[in-house]
Design a protein around this motif. Structure first.
Motif, PDB file in Angstrom:
ATOM      1  N   TRP A 259     -16.394  36.073 -28.528  1.00 33.20           N
ATOM      2  CA  TRP A 259     -14.942  35.905 -28.989  1.00 33.20           C
ATOM      3  C   TRP A 259     -14.115  37.164 -29.969  1.00 33.20           C
ATOM      4  N   ARG A 260     -14.570  37.776 -30.198  1.00 37.38           N
ATOM      5  CA  ARG A 260     -14.562  39.187 -31.511  1.00 37.38           C
ATOM      6  C   ARG A 260     -14.190  40.280 -29.888  1.00 37.38           C
ATOM      7  N   ILE A 261     -14.622  40.289 -28.456  1.00 40.43           N
ATOM      8  CA  ILE A 261     -14.162  41.192 -27.755  1.00 40.43           C
ATOM      9  C   ILE A 261     -13.378  40.776 -26.737  1.00 40.43           C
ATOM     10  N   GLU A 262     -13.472  39.489 -26.733  1.00 38.14           N
ATOM     11  CA  GLU A 262     -12.618  39.296 -26.047  1.00 38.14           C
ATOM     12  C   GLU A 262     -10.876  39.401 -26.631  1.00 38.14           C
ATOM     13  N   THR A 263     -10.759  39.609 -27.520  1.00 35.54           N
ATOM     14  CA  THR A 263      -9.772  39.603 -29.052  1.00 35.54           C
ATOM     15  C   THR A 263      -9.440  41.047 -28.927  1.00 35.54           C
ATOM     16  N   ILE A 264      -9.955  42.162 -29.013  1.00 34.72           N
ATOM     17  CA  ILE A 264      -9.559  43.306 -28.636  1.00 34.72           C
ATOM     18  C   ILE A 264      -9.071  43.486 -27.837  1.00 34.72           C
ATOM     19  N   ARG A 265      -9.605  43.063 -26.695  1.00 37.29           N
ATOM     20  CA  ARG A 265      -9.722  43.238 -25.035  1.00 37.29           C
ATOM     21  C   ARG A 265      -7.979  42.854 -24.925  1.00 37.29           C
ATOM     22  N   SER A 266      -7.741  41.748 -25.495  1.00 38.25           N
ATOM     23  CA  SER A 266      -6.476  40.960 -25.170  1.00 38.25           C
ATOM     24  C   SER A 266      -5.000  41.958 -26.163  1.00 38.25           C
ATOM     25  N   GLN A 267      -5.957  42.427 -27.322  1.00 30.64           N
ATOM     26  CA  GLN A 267      -5.050  43.888 -28.029  1.00 30.64           C
ATOM     27  C   GLN A 267      -4.923  45.000 -27.300  1.00 30.64           C
ATOM     28  N   GLY A 268      -4.996  45.080 -26.112  1.00 25.78           N
ATOM     29  CA  GLY A 268      -5.035  46.110 -25.208  1.00 25.78           C
ATOM     30  C   GLY A 268      -5.901  47.302 -26.083  1.00 25.78           C
ATOM     31  N   THR A 269      -7.128  46.853 -25.756  1.00 27.61           N
ATOM     32  CA  THR A 269      -8.188  48.022 -26.326  1.00 27.61           C
ATOM     33  C   THR A 269      -9.105  47.784 -25.219  1.00 27.61           C
ATOM     34  N   PRO A 270      -9.168  48.717 -24.788  1.00 30.33           N
ATOM     35  CA  PRO A 270     -10.575  48.364 -24.033  1.00 30.33           C
ATOM     36  C   PRO A 270     -11.862  47.897 -24.564  1.00 30.33           C
ATOM     37  N   ALA A 271     -12.870  46.790 -24.538  1.00 32.72           N
ATOM     38  CA  ALA A 271     -13.970  46.264 -24.539  1.00 32.72           C
ATOM     39  C   ALA A 271     -14.350  45.441 -23.238  1.00 32.72           C
ATOM     40  N   GLU A 272     -15.637  45.685 -24.178  1.00 28.80           N
ATOM     41  CA  GLU A 272     -17.275  45.630 -22.904  1.00 28.80           C
ATOM     42  C   GLU A 272     -17.729  44.919 -23.773  1.00 28.80           C
ATOM     43  N   ILE A 273     -18.262  43.916 -23.201  1.00 29.49           N
ATOM     44  CA  ILE A 273     -19.722  42.984 -24.037  1.00 29.49           C
ATOM     45  C   ILE A 273     -20.845  42.565 -22.915  1.00 29.49           C
ATOM     46  N   GLU A 274     -21.422  43.066 -22.256  1.00 31.01           N
ATOM     47  CA  GLU A 274     -23.121  42.443 -21.986  1.00 31.01           C
ATOM     48  C   GLU A 274     -24.124  41.759 -22.970  1.00 31.01           C
ATOM     49  N   VAL A 275     -24.285  40.531 -22.190  1.00 35.00           N
ATOM     50  CA  VAL A 275     -25.483  38.989 -22.459  1.00 35.00           C
ATOM     51  C   VAL A 275     -26.162  38.942 -21.728  1.00 35.00           C
ATOM     52  N   PHE A 276     -28.026  39.317 -22.634  1.00 32.63           N
ATOM     53  CA  PHE A 276     -29.081  39.608 -22.042  1.00 32.63           C
ATOM     54  C   PHE A 276     -29.740  37.973 -21.286  1.00 32.63           C
ATOM     55  N   PRO A 277     -30.316  37.641 -21.076  1.00 37.77           N
ATOM     56  CA  PRO A 277     -30.468  36.198 -21.364  1.00 37.77           C
ATOM     57  C   PRO A 277     -32.195  36.677 -20.944  1.00 37.77           C
ATOM     58  N   GLY A 278     -32.653  35.475 -22.305  1.00 40.48           N
ATOM     59  CA  GLY A 278     -33.731  35.802 -22.770  1.00 40.48           C
ATOM     60  C   GLY A 278     -34.145  36.059 -23.713  1.00 40.48           C
TER      61      GLY A 278
END
Length: 171
Positions: free
Chosen positions: A124-143
């Motif tokens: 949510w945080r990364i998507e919100t930052i991105r929606s404001q025009g700032t580059p943002a990326e997230i990686e979620v690692f399984p297990g």
């Protein structure tokens, strides 16, 4: 110890100057310590032979919150002279859900079995930052649970290279 020192060593192997901070307990005190460390590096850049332009702040868990807060609020909010905002904030596994609207480019990573830092909050945080025009990326690692550090031998192996690439793209 599983975050700061191994990360700094890995970054130095990539020919980046890297500093690890041992900070005092308490969110406000820890942020003051980080602000002071940033001030020290800026005021001693020539002596340390470092280039401060486009610097990044990295942290895992509580350290990630510190990096995010300093990135958004700035050093002046924690008792130091105002120094430039970092070129990127690199966050590992923290449940920080606050967004202020002035975040620097932000990369985050977390395991999908982290019982401390909920991946949904980080997404949510990364998507919100991105929606404001700032580059943002997230990686979620399984297990993976909290504290996977460099991720060597896990689904997170190579995340540090991705974070460096993100930082370099946003300098």
């Amino acid at each position: 110890m599983q975050d700061s020192f191994p990360h700094a060593l890995e970054l130095s192997r990539k020919e980046y100057n890297a500093f690890a901070l041992i900070y005092r307990p308490g969110a406000q005190t820890a942020c003051k310590d980080l602000a002071r460390a940033i001030a020290f590096v800026f005021t001693h850049a020539e002596e340390l032979e470092v280039d401060t332009s486009g610097y990044s702040l990295w942290g895992g868990s509580a350290g990630a919150r510190m990096a995010a807060w300093l990135g958004s609020y700035g050093t002046a909010s924690f008792g130091e002279q105002a120094y430039p905002q970092p070129g990127a904030v690199i966050m590992q596994y923290t449940g920080l859900g606050e967004v202020y609207g002035n975040e620097p480019p932000t990369y985050a990573c977390v395991g999908d079995r982290d019982y401390i830092a909920d991946e949904r909050v980080m997404r949510w945080r990364i998507e919100t930052i991105r929606s404001q025009g700032t580059p943002a990326e997230i990686e979620v690692f399984p297990g993976l649970a909290h504290g996977f550090g460099l991720g060597t031998g896990t689904s997170a192996e190579g995340w540090l290279d991705h974070a460096v690439a993100f930082w370099e793209e946003n300098i």
